[in-house]
Design an enzyme around this catalytic site. Structure first.
Site, short mmCIF file in Angstrom:
data_model
loop_
_atom_site.label_atom_id
_atom_site.label_comp_id
_atom_site.label_asym_id
_atom_site.label_seq_id
_atom_site.Cartn_x
_atom_site.Cartn_y
_atom_site.Cartn_z
N ASN A 68 44.63 22.90 16.96
CA ASN A 68 44.57 23.96 15.95
C ASN A 68 45.90 24.70 16.04
O ASN A 68 46.10 25.54 16.91
CB ASN A 68 43.38 24.89 16.26
CG ASN A 68 43.22 25.97 15.21
OD1 ASN A 68 44.06 26.12 14.31
ND2 ASN A 68 42.14 26.72 15.32
N ARG A 117 42.86 20.74 12.83
CA ARG A 117 42.31 21.70 11.88
C ARG A 117 43.40 22.00 10.85
O ARG A 117 44.53 22.33 11.19
CB ARG A 117 41.94 22.98 12.61
CG ARG A 117 41.43 24.02 11.65
CD ARG A 117 40.93 25.25 12.36
NE ARG A 117 40.30 26.08 11.35
CZ ARG A 117 40.48 27.39 11.29
NH1 ARG A 117 41.23 28.02 12.15
NH2 ARG A 117 39.88 28.07 10.35
N HIS A 173 36.04 28.66 6.68
CA HIS A 173 35.11 28.43 7.79
C HIS A 173 34.29 27.17 7.51
O HIS A 173 33.17 27.02 8.00
CB HIS A 173 34.09 29.60 7.95
CG HIS A 173 34.69 30.86 8.45
ND1 HIS A 173 34.20 32.10 8.08
CD2 HIS A 173 35.70 31.11 9.31
CE1 HIS A 173 34.89 33.04 8.68
NE2 HIS A 173 35.81 32.46 9.44
N ARG A 221 39.58 42.64 6.87
CA ARG A 221 39.66 42.25 5.45
C ARG A 221 38.64 43.02 4.63
O ARG A 221 37.50 43.20 5.07
CB ARG A 221 39.41 40.75 5.27
CG ARG A 221 40.47 39.87 5.88
CD ARG A 221 40.27 38.41 5.42
NE ARG A 221 41.03 37.50 6.24
CZ ARG A 221 40.47 36.55 7.00
NH1 ARG A 221 39.16 36.36 7.02
NH2 ARG A 221 41.23 35.77 7.74
N GLU A 266 33.68 24.59 16.34
CA GLU A 266 34.55 23.94 15.35
C GLU A 266 35.34 22.77 15.96
O GLU A 266 35.56 21.76 15.31
CB GLU A 266 35.49 24.98 14.73
CG GLU A 266 34.71 25.93 13.83
CD GLU A 266 35.48 27.17 13.42
OE1 GLU A 266 36.12 27.13 12.38
OE2 GLU A 266 35.43 28.17 14.15
#
Ligand code: ADP
Length: 397
Positions: free
Chosen positions: A7, A91, A180, A241, A385
């Protein structure tokens, strides 16, 4: 088969080496400050002390070389040679409208990742650097790209199109992609397995609540809706956010504060959310909860606003799915914040969906948290993940 999962961020690179025989993590680690002075690799092997390498990493290429050296190191390594690594899974944030699933990397795939730089300006360039670094360091090994957007590519047009002039969709592929995706894919699949949901009864709502938060609705693992949009800014109130807001707010503030749209977007991504609502106290829910308990009204407002938006989204998805068979909580908040889960699910008691207070004490462990007579099963299911990426890599490599 051993899979290396990468990642890559702009100045960091996380990795895990997973043995797919038993899906165990052999080693994992993090390269920090790539391209900046003071670079550092922290390599972790279960049962051993952390191995820290402080060496300059001017490029991702150098970072990958140090990772491979750590993996074969005679004291801290877990494989005898790089040949034992069978494939690499990456990823990748944005696959644009081209990829509806993961794919083995070739020149075309790299071209598309490059073409999506403007859709994922912070991540896609770094993701591509990670892929190219692995290609250079391990020639001939299969690299698989797993896109955060591919789960959302399963949406129907009525769910993914913005109600704006068609030319923007045609010219620039402006649509909702959702993010996601790897987590939603993994958790919705695990949900079906864990609760043994039979075919025809696999309508699942996944609440991925962490620093970034999103909720998805899916049927038999295929996305029906998801709360993030063209970028991860849309949807829920998050750590920093804003989530959804009237676009006119952007124009108003830009005009009155004499700032650019770019600057405004940075504010909406990095200085908003529960952090802003709490009066810049914190984006961490542990800080917010303890402040709210001591009477801090802004921290309480932040928690209330977060829960309110989650409730609206779950409620909307219960309608979209015409009822759900399971609701799963995942992510740092979803897996650990027992009070937030209770606060959210209280709103669904009208529909007979009930948490069991004892079961809801669980943290970070796959578990049912609803009562036996709840009309919909509610669960905690930790996301993974990296494992999802490794499984995709095995499937394609
Ligand atoms: P990211 O989106 O960065 O992967 P995580 O999924 O790790 O984020 O979630 C991080 C958030 O989870 C933290 O900001 C914190 O608010 C929350 N969190 C973690 N542990 C707890 C806990 N025990 N109680 C409440 N919140 C927690």
């Amino acid at each position: 088969m051993k899979v290396l999962v990468i990642n890559a961020g702009s100045s960091s690179l996380k990795y895990q080496l997973i043995d797919m025989e038993d899906e165990s993590v052999k080693a994992k680690g993090l390269c920090e400050r790539i391209g900046i002075s003071g670079s550092k690799l922290t390599h972790k092997v279960p049962g051993l002390d952390d191995y820290v390498v402080e060496e300059d990493m001017p490029t991702h290429q150098k970072a990958i070389e140090l990772v491979l050296a750590a993996l074969v190191d005679k004291d801290h390594g877990v494989v005898a040679s790089v040949d034992e690594i069978d494939a690499v899974g990456h990823r990748v944030l944005h696959g644009g409208p081209t990829y509806t699933g993961s794919i083995k990397v070739n020149d075309d795939v790299k071209r598309v990742i490059r073409e999506c730089f403007d859709l994922g300006p912070l991540h896609n360039p770094a993701n591509l650097m990670g892929i190219e670094a692995c290609e250079a360091a391990m020639p001939g090994k299969a690299n698989v790209a797993v896109f955060d957007t591919s789960f959302g590519m399963g949406l129907e047009p009525y769910a993914y199109r913005y109600a704006i002039p068609e030319e923007y969709y045609e010219k620039y592929s402006i649509r909702r992609y959702g993010f996601h995706g790897t987590s939603h894919m993994f958790v919705s699949g695990e949900m079906i397995r864990f609760a043994n949901l039979p075919e025809g009864h696999q309508k699942v709502i996944v609440c991925h609540l962490g620093n970034g938060s999103s909720i998805s609705a899916s049927i038999s693992g295929k996305a029906v809706d998801t709360s993030m949009g063209l970028t991860p800014l849309e949807g829920l109130v998050m750590g920093t956010r804003s989530g959804d807001l009237d676009p006119a707010v952007v124009q108003f503030i830009c005009d009155h504060e004499n700032i650019s749209v770019d600057e405004m977007l940075t504010i909406l991504n990095k200085k908003s959310g529960v952090y802003a609502l709490s009066g810049n106290l914190s984006s961490d829910f542990r800080d917010l909860s303890s402040a709210a308990e001591s009477g801090n009204e802004k921290a309480q407002l932040a928690l209330d606003a977060f829960a309110h938006k989650v409730v609206k989204t779950i409620g909307g998805y219960l309608g979209v799915l015409n009822g759900a068979d399971a609701i799963a909580f995942t992510g740092g908040i979803g897996e650990n914040d027992t009070a937030m889960r209770a606060k959210i699910m209280k709103h669904f008691e009208y529909a007979g969906i009930k948490l069991d207070p004892e079961r809801n004490k669980v943290r970070g462990k796959a578990s049912k948290i609803s009562t036996d007579d709840s009309t919909v099963g509610v669960y905690v299911l930790p996301t993974n993940e990296e494992l999802a990426i490794a499984r995709e890599t095995v499937r394609l490599a």
